[in-house]
Design an enzyme around this catalytic site. Structure first.
Site, PDB file in Angstrom:
ATOM      1  CB  CYS A 141      19.463  -1.076  29.569  1.00 29.56           C
ATOM      2  SG  CYS A 141      20.256   0.530  29.531  1.00 29.56           S
ATOM      3  N   GLY A 172      26.094   1.274  27.660  1.00 28.43           N
ATOM      4  CA  GLY A 172      24.734   1.804  27.783  1.00 28.43           C
ATOM      5  C   GLY A 172      24.544   3.054  26.937  1.00 28.43           C
ATOM      6  CG  HIS A 264      23.448  -1.122  32.990  1.00 23.82           C
ATOM      7  ND1 HIS A 264      24.621  -0.608  32.502  1.00 23.82           N
ATOM      8  CD2 HIS A 264      22.470  -0.610  32.195  1.00 23.82           C
ATOM      9  CE1 HIS A 264      24.383   0.176  31.472  1.00 23.82           C
ATOM     10  NE2 HIS A 264      23.076   0.192  31.261  1.00 23.82           N
ATOM     11  CG  ASN A 335      24.587  -2.595  29.092  1.00 22.92           C
ATOM     12  OD1 ASN A 335      25.504  -3.099  29.741  1.00 22.92           O
ATOM     13  ND2 ASN A 335      24.795  -1.883  28.004  1.00 22.92           N
TER      14      ASN A 335
HETATM   15  N1  LIG Z   1      23.130   0.421  24.641  1.00 23.23           N
HETATM   16  C1  LIG Z   1      22.284  -0.036  25.531  1.00 23.23           C
HETATM   17  O1  LIG Z   1      22.658  -0.675  26.538  1.00 23.23           O
HETATM   18  C2  LIG Z   1      20.810   0.208  25.370  1.00 23.23           C
HETATM   19  C3  LIG Z   1      19.924  -0.487  26.186  1.00 23.23           C
HETATM   20  C4  LIG Z   1      18.551  -0.248  26.051  1.00 23.23           C
HETATM   21  C5  LIG Z   1      18.101   0.634  25.108  1.00 23.23           C
HETATM   22  N2  LIG Z   1      18.996   1.300  24.321  1.00 23.23           N
HETATM   23  C6  LIG Z   1      18.467   2.204  23.298  1.00 23.23           C
HETATM   24  O2  LIG Z   1      18.665   1.537  22.053  1.00 23.23           O
HETATM   25  C7  LIG Z   1      18.956   2.488  21.041  1.00 23.23           C
HETATM   26  C8  LIG Z   1      20.268   2.102  20.360  1.00 23.23           C
HETATM   27  O3  LIG Z   1      21.316   2.032  21.248  1.00 23.23           O
HETATM   28  P1  LIG Z   1      22.744   1.502  20.768  1.00 23.23           P
HETATM   29  O4  LIG Z   1      23.494   1.262  22.017  1.00 23.23           O
HETATM   30  O5  LIG Z   1      22.620   0.380  19.779  1.00 23.23           O
HETATM   31  O6  LIG Z   1      23.323   2.803  19.992  1.00 23.23           O
HETATM   32  P2  LIG Z   1      24.475   2.875  18.886  1.00 23.23           P
HETATM   33  O7  LIG Z   1      25.471   1.802  19.098  1.00 23.23           O
HETATM   34  O8  LIG Z   1      24.932   4.273  18.913  1.00 23.23           O
HETATM   35  O9  LIG Z   1      23.741   2.600  17.499  1.00 23.23           O
HETATM   36  C9  LIG Z   1      22.745   3.465  17.000  1.00 23.23           C
HETATM   37  C10 LIG Z   1      22.318   3.012  15.616  1.00 23.23           C
HETATM   38  O10 LIG Z   1      21.184   3.809  15.247  1.00 23.23           O
HETATM   39  C11 LIG Z   1      21.406   4.415  14.003  1.00 23.23           C
HETATM   40  N3  LIG Z   1      20.834   5.763  14.010  1.00 23.23           N
HETATM   41  C12 LIG Z   1      21.108   6.767  14.865  1.00 23.23           C
HETATM   42  N4  LIG Z   1      20.378   7.865  14.532  1.00 23.23           N
HETATM   43  C13 LIG Z   1      19.654   7.516  13.467  1.00 23.23           C
HETATM   44  C14 LIG Z   1      18.721   8.202  12.656  1.00 23.23           C
HETATM   45  N5  LIG Z   1      18.386   9.475  12.885  1.00 23.23           N
HETATM   46  N6  LIG Z   1      18.182   7.542  11.606  1.00 23.23           N
HETATM   47  C15 LIG Z   1      18.498   6.260  11.378  1.00 23.23           C
HETATM   48  N7  LIG Z   1      19.358   5.542  12.097  1.00 23.23           N
HETATM   49  C16 LIG Z   1      19.936   6.173  13.130  1.00 23.23           C
HETATM   50  C17 LIG Z   1      22.908   4.461  13.791  1.00 23.23           C
HETATM   51  O11 LIG Z   1      23.104   4.450  12.388  1.00 23.23           O
HETATM   52  P3  LIG Z   1      24.549   4.453  11.690  1.00 23.23           P
HETATM   53  O12 LIG Z   1      25.054   3.037  11.853  1.00 23.23           O
HETATM   54  O13 LIG Z   1      24.245   4.801  10.287  1.00 23.23           O
HETATM   55  O14 LIG Z   1      25.356   5.451  12.447  1.00 23.23           O
HETATM   56  C18 LIG Z   1      23.360   3.184  14.528  1.00 23.23           C
HETATM   57  O15 LIG Z   1      23.348   2.078  13.664  1.00 23.23           O
HETATM   58  C19 LIG Z   1      18.946   3.868  21.721  1.00 23.23           C
HETATM   59  O16 LIG Z   1      17.662   4.422  21.578  1.00 23.23           O
HETATM   60  C20 LIG Z   1      19.193   3.522  23.184  1.00 23.23           C
HETATM   61  O17 LIG Z   1      18.647   4.481  24.042  1.00 23.23           O
HETATM   62  C21 LIG Z   1      20.338   1.090  24.421  1.00 23.23           C
END
Ligand SMILES: NC(=O)c1ccc[n+]([C@@H]2O[C@H](COP(=O)([O-])OP(=O)(O)OC[C@H]3O[C@@H](n4cnc5c(N)ncnc54)[C@H](OP(=O)(O)O)[C@@H]3O)[C@@H](O)[C@H]2O)c1
Length: 357
Positions: A141, A172, A264, A335
């Site tokens: 991000c 993030g 960010h 982000n």
């Molecule tokens: N947050 C940011 O600003 C951002 C920016 C760029 C990229 N990212 C990337 O985007 C991804 C998601 O980020 P997020 O912020 O949305 O995280 P998050 O809010 O923690 O959500 C993660 C989601 O993924 C699911 N999940 C986690 N482990 C899993 C598995 N082993 N099998 C299937 N589903 C799984 C979770 O399922 P449950 O609902 O069942 O728990 C949840 O719905 C990450 O890879 C992160 O590095 C994030």
């Protein structure tokens, strides 16, 4: 204000799978809806604890499936918003069943056989025609927000080096990061005297971040591996070089986690091969798509930028020691949107528009 591009309704509806419905996954659904992207079928996958829960999306009720055991055949695309471990363990299996695997995690970003795409910057890394298969990676991000800001200036004057400090929000780190920051903030709000005069009692526990986030700033975004850079700093350096196809671009970066929920920020000193006077930079940035230029004392800040699809740039000043070869920039982006979900939806729309799926 949202930047809503033309609907892709004139193209064939695509079948999309979404893994994860956390902060980024939910935004992907929101933006697909805002843009009325032409979707034939939507399936949503997550961990076993979410299986069977219902997501209301447009007129549909979508029941969440188990991402680890599902059969993805018949889908055109799968957008992964789960973590890097899921991408490591399942990307090839899913892509082997047919869909293109679009990955928002870090896992495939440094694999040179996998395109690292920011659709508004380097769409040329995808084939001009034919069908895409396999995996596409999306950059981190902070990298994405910084690259969107720098791209028009790089096109005009050629990047020569970057010196960057980031100020990264707690969302993030997904829902768990947001919840930890919220709990700490609530716990510390009544302890203002300690925050002003020195800490007498233990700071609330943290497990998601390597340091406290409430009312704090710690140059420990990501984790600290064996070398002298954090994982976020390594991502920023490696991915920025890949996006601009400048494998040796000198980059100094310090990534700081700050007590902000969303957006960010980056303070960037960019050195250019060609002269780039500040007036010319203003002109370029003012006309650049996906960018909002702020002038004078109109300064972009997270509390106003959150929820927007553009990258906001302000405080554009000529460098004191590089002269017209250098610019200082203050860059802010949501982000979850341009740093993540907007980019993922842009990727879907690019693949549809260029008939690559
Ligand atoms: N947050 C940011 O600003 C951002 C920016 C760029 C990229 N990212 C990337 O985007 C991804 C998601 O980020 P997020 O912020 O949305 O995280 P998050 O809010 O923690 O959500 C993660 C989601 O993924 C699911 N999940 C986690 N482990 C899993 C598995 N082993 N099998 C299937 N589903 C799984 C979770 O399922 P449950 O609902 O069942 O728990 C949840 O719905 C990450 O890879 C992160 O590095 C994030």
């Amino acid at each position: 204000m949202q930047n809503v591009p033309a609907s892709s309704a004139q193209h064939r509806p695509v079948s999309i799978g979404l893994v994860g419905r956390g902060l980024v996954g939910s935004k992907v659904l929101e933006i697909l809806q805002e843009r009325q992207t032409s979707i034939g079928e939507l399936r949503v996958f997550a961990t076993p604890r979410s299986v069977g829960q219902i997501i209301e999306w447009q007129d549909h009720r979508v029941s969440i499936e188990d991402a680890a055991t599902a059969d993805y055949s018949g889908l055109d695309l799968v957008i992964n918003t789960a973590d890097g471990n899921f991408a490591r363990d399942h990307a090839d299996r899913i892509a082997g069943q047919g869909p293109v695997f679009i990955d928002s995690s870090f896992y495939w970003r440094q694999d040179t056989t996998v395109p690292l795409l920011i659709p508004t910057i380097n769409p040329q890394i995808l084939p001009a025609k034919g069908k895409v298969s396999g995996k596409i990676a999306k950059s981190n991000c902070t990298t994405t927000i910084g690259a969107i800001a720098l791209n028009p200036l790089h096109n005009a004057a050629g990047l020569k080096s970057l010196t960057v400090s980031t100020y990264q929000s707690t969302s993030g780190q997904g829902n768990p990061g947001t919840q930890e920051h919220l709990a700490q903030t609530k716990a510390m709000i009544s302890r203002v005297d300690e925050l002003i005069h020195g800490q007498q009692k233990p700071y609330p526990e943290f497990t998601i971040f390597p340091a406290g986030t409430a009312f704090n700033a710690a140059p420990l975004a990501g984790t600290m591996p064996a070398d002298d850079h954090t994982t976020e700093e390594r991502k920023y350096i490696n991915e920025t070089r890949r996006i601009f196809d400048l494998p040796k671009l000198p980059i100094d970066v310090t990534c700081v986690r700050v007590g902000v929920f969303n957006c960010h920020c980056l303070s960037i000193l960019a050195e250019f091969e060609q002269l780039l006077p500040v007036e010319k930079a203003h002109e370029i940035l003012e006309g650049a798509s996906g960018i909002v230029l702020h002038r004078d004392d109109d300064v972009p800040q997270p509390i106003f930028v959150a929820g927007t699809d553009q990258v906001h740039i302000g405080r554009v000043r000529q460098s004191n020691h590089l002269g017209e070869h250098g610019l200082n920039l203050w860059v802010v982006g949501d982000n979850l949107r341009p740093g993540a979900a907007t980019n993922l939806v842009d990727t879907v729309e690019l693949l549809i528009k260029q008939e690559l799926i």
